[in-house]
Enzyme design. Structure first.
Site, mmCIF file in Angstrom:
data_model
loop_
_atom_site.group_PDB
_atom_site.id
_atom_site.type_symbol
_atom_site.label_atom_id
_atom_site.label_comp_id
_atom_site.label_asym_id
_atom_site.label_seq_id
_atom_site.Cartn_x
_atom_site.Cartn_y
_atom_site.Cartn_z
ATOM 1 N N HIS A 209 -2.936 6.693 3.112
ATOM 2 C CA HIS A 209 -3.579 5.450 2.671
ATOM 3 C C HIS A 209 -4.695 5.354 3.271
ATOM 4 O O HIS A 209 -4.994 5.343 4.354
ATOM 5 C CB HIS A 209 -2.446 4.222 2.805
ATOM 6 C CG HIS A 209 -3.148 2.830 2.667
ATOM 7 N ND1 HIS A 209 -3.598 2.645 1.221
ATOM 8 C CD2 HIS A 209 -2.929 1.968 3.375
ATOM 9 C CE1 HIS A 209 -4.149 1.408 1.469
ATOM 10 N NE2 HIS A 209 -3.575 0.963 2.653
ATOM 11 N N ASN B 277 -10.213 -0.413 0.683
ATOM 12 C CA ASN B 277 -8.982 -0.287 0.620
ATOM 13 C C ASN B 277 -8.315 -0.739 -0.836
ATOM 14 O O ASN B 277 -8.465 -1.926 -1.051
ATOM 15 C CB ASN B 277 -8.263 -1.006 1.801
ATOM 16 C CG ASN B 277 -6.936 -1.395 1.796
ATOM 17 O OD1 ASN B 277 -6.226 -0.718 1.076
ATOM 18 N ND2 ASN B 277 -6.120 -1.473 2.976
ATOM 19 N N CYS C 95 0.841 -1.412 -0.135
ATOM 20 C CA CYS C 95 -0.099 -0.220 -0.113
ATOM 21 C C CYS C 95 0.976 1.320 -0.084
ATOM 22 O O CYS C 95 0.271 2.188 -0.259
ATOM 23 C CB CYS C 95 -0.855 0.038 1.091
ATOM 24 S SG CYS C 95 -1.901 -1.710 1.593
HETATM 25 N N1 ACO Z 1 -18.619 -8.209 11.003
HETATM 26 C C1 ACO Z 1 -19.165 -8.198 12.059
HETATM 27 N N2 ACO Z 1 -18.617 -8.667 13.209
HETATM 28 C C2 ACO Z 1 -17.402 -8.704 12.920
HETATM 29 C C3 ACO Z 1 -16.532 -8.952 11.742
HETATM 30 C C4 ACO Z 1 -17.163 -8.324 10.584
HETATM 31 N N3 ACO Z 1 -16.689 -8.382 9.567
HETATM 32 N N4 ACO Z 1 -15.264 -9.239 12.249
HETATM 33 C C5 ACO Z 1 -15.051 -9.406 13.448
HETATM 34 N N5 ACO Z 1 -16.207 -9.215 14.026
HETATM 35 C C6 ACO Z 1 -16.669 -9.359 15.517
HETATM 36 C C7 ACO Z 1 -16.003 -10.693 16.245
HETATM 37 O O1 ACO Z 1 -16.565 -11.525 16.030
HETATM 38 C C8 ACO Z 1 -15.813 -9.870 17.367
HETATM 39 O O2 ACO Z 1 -17.019 -10.030 18.141
HETATM 40 P P1 ACO Z 1 -17.060 -10.516 19.771
HETATM 41 O O3 ACO Z 1 -16.276 -9.314 20.277
HETATM 42 O O4 ACO Z 1 -18.312 -11.084 20.376
HETATM 43 O O5 ACO Z 1 -15.988 -11.599 20.100
HETATM 44 C C9 ACO Z 1 -15.569 -8.352 17.332
HETATM 45 O O6 ACO Z 1 -16.324 -8.124 16.156
HETATM 46 C C10 ACO Z 1 -14.277 -7.860 17.294
HETATM 47 O O7 ACO Z 1 -13.574 -8.385 16.256
HETATM 48 P P2 ACO Z 1 -12.039 -8.207 15.860
HETATM 49 O O8 ACO Z 1 -11.330 -9.175 15.095
HETATM 50 O O9 ACO Z 1 -11.314 -7.962 17.436
HETATM 51 O O10 ACO Z 1 -12.369 -6.700 15.226
HETATM 52 P P3 ACO Z 1 -11.607 -5.390 15.172
HETATM 53 O O11 ACO Z 1 -12.120 -4.538 16.210
HETATM 54 O O12 ACO Z 1 -10.117 -5.830 15.474
HETATM 55 O O13 ACO Z 1 -11.683 -4.915 13.683
HETATM 56 C C11 ACO Z 1 -10.703 -4.948 11.481
HETATM 57 C C12 ACO Z 1 -11.176 -5.917 12.438
HETATM 58 C C13 ACO Z 1 -11.805 -3.978 10.936
HETATM 59 C C14 ACO Z 1 -10.371 -5.913 10.413
HETATM 60 C C15 ACO Z 1 -9.612 -4.350 12.305
HETATM 61 O O14 ACO Z 1 -8.999 -5.177 12.848
HETATM 62 C C16 ACO Z 1 -8.784 -3.620 11.116
HETATM 63 O O15 ACO Z 1 -9.276 -2.617 10.454
HETATM 64 N N6 ACO Z 1 -7.392 -3.651 11.361
HETATM 65 C C17 ACO Z 1 -6.669 -3.117 10.214
HETATM 66 C C18 ACO Z 1 -6.770 -3.753 8.848
HETATM 67 C C19 ACO Z 1 -6.178 -2.928 7.692
HETATM 68 O O16 ACO Z 1 -6.420 -1.915 7.729
HETATM 69 N N7 ACO Z 1 -5.306 -3.830 7.011
HETATM 70 C C20 ACO Z 1 -4.964 -3.391 5.520
HETATM 71 C C21 ACO Z 1 -3.988 -2.231 5.991
HETATM 72 S S1 ACO Z 1 -2.353 -2.513 5.378
HETATM 73 C C22 ACO Z 1 -2.835 -2.539 3.941
HETATM 74 O O17 ACO Z 1 -3.547 -1.769 3.322
HETATM 75 C C23 ACO Z 1 -2.223 -3.611 2.887
#
Ligand code: ACO
Length: 328
Positions: free
Chosen positions: A253, A283, A128
């Protein structure tokens, strides 16, 4: 239409090099495939909701389909037209992508061919951060005497994304953004400072093996992204003798709105001076910054003399920041 090899050979004019330099982005183009994948679409096969995705990421929809070379060509044609530059004037094509059409050869030569360019053309893989890496590399080539360079960021991430995976399937989409980067002989436009870095200890937090889809430790990516954005932006501002208040527009980004907000809190940036297209693109990795620049320019958010920061981070991990004084 593709240029036949014989015609393309005639179109190849090695160019004289040398003279004064500055940098200006003289044209910009954007291309998105037609097919829209909304959050609501994802709920048909994934346990998720529009509300959850918007709140946790800031994404409303993303595009799928197309090819990396096709989207690149479309964006580059628009950028050339915007700059009023002929393809035959281009000295180099740099295509930042993490989703090339083939493992070998690179996608840039195919794009150059479609445009009728026989100048050098190479892919740049810095995930990215790729387009910002490309801009900085282009500045180096301008210093070596080139005049006009196409810097493209393009992705077809739908080919390496599992849209049934709740962690990655909600994030990634396709698109391309291209810029004509020219030597500015007036000296008004400048790359004021830059920073590039990588930390290969974090390969495991975001990667795709040959023939497989993206694997991601979302929480760790989030943490590292905020850290490296702060570090890279601070390093670039320090080198240019600038503070947060001096930056007129920041183009980060577009990965997750919460990553941007967390980094901005540390950096003292505000969202009013930030260009975002994440809500409607998702993204798009290397394409995200030129897509956001294209949108910002369409809204007249940049003017001659503006100080614009491009700030990328991505898999690797890699990161890069470039601060440009806008030439107009
Ligand atoms: N929809 C609904 N609920 C969800 C989802 C979803 N898609 N994904 C996870 N959950 C739930 C989980 O089951 C969990 O539930 P619980 O609390 O009852 O157990 C809760 O939501 C929290 O789950 P986490 O996995 O901890 O979710 P998090 O808050 O970390 O969000 C996310 C996940 C959005 C992917 C986040 O970690 C994120 O954005 N990280 C950065 C990712 C990123 O930007 N990557 C690319 C960057 S680098 C590049 O661009 C190549």
């Amino acid at each position: 239409m593709a240029t036949e090899p014989a015609q393309a050979a005639e179109a190849y004019h090695p160019r004289p090099m040398g003279g004064p330099w500055g940098l200006k982005i003289s044209g910009i183009g954007a291309a998105l495939p037609e097919k829209v994948l909304t959050n609501a679409d994802l709920t048909a096969w994934m346990d998720t909701s529009d509300e959850w995705i918007r709140e946790r990421t800031g994404i409303g929809e993303r595009r799928i389909g197309g090819s990396t070379s096709g989207l690149s060509t479309e964006a580059a044609q628009l950028a050339l037209a915007d700059a009023g530059v002929e393809a035959s004037e281009i000295d180099q094509v740099i295509l930042a992508t993490t989703s090339p059409d083939h493992i070998c050869p690179g996608t840039a030569p195919a794009v150059a061919r479609e445009l009728g360019i026989l100048a050098g053309a190479f892919d740049l893989q810095a995930a990215c951060s790729g387009w910002v890496y490309g801009l900085i590399v282009a500045n180096g080539l301008l210093l070596q005497g080139m005049d006009k360079i196409l810097v493209i960021g393009a992705e077809t991430l739908d080919r390496i994304t599992d849209y049934h995976d709740r962690g990655t399937g909600i994030l990634f989409g396709n698109g391309a953004g291209a810029a004509v980067v020219e030597r500015d002989t007036t000296g008004a436009g400048q790359l004021l400072s830059w920073d590039m870095g990588s930390n290969g200890n974090y390969v495991h937090i975001l990667y795709a093996d040959h023939g497989d889809v993206l694997q991601m430790d979302g929480k760790e990516v989030f943490r590292q992204a905020v850290t490296v954005m702060q570090r890279s932006a601070t390093a670039a501002m320090d080198r240019a003798g600038l503070t947060a208040d001096d930056i007129d527009l920041i183009i980060p980004h577009q990965a997750n709105i919460r990553i941007v907000e967390a980094a901005w809190k540390r950096l003292g940036f505000d969202m009013d001076r930030t260009a975002m297209v994440l809500e409607r693109t998702g993204n798009t990795s290397a394409a995200s910054i030129p897509l956001a620049l294209d949108h910002a320019l369409s809204e007249n958010r940049v003017e001659p003399g503006s100080t614009v920061m491009f700030l990328g981070f991505g898999a690797g991990m890699t990161w890069a920041c470039a601060i440009v004084r806008w030439a107009g």
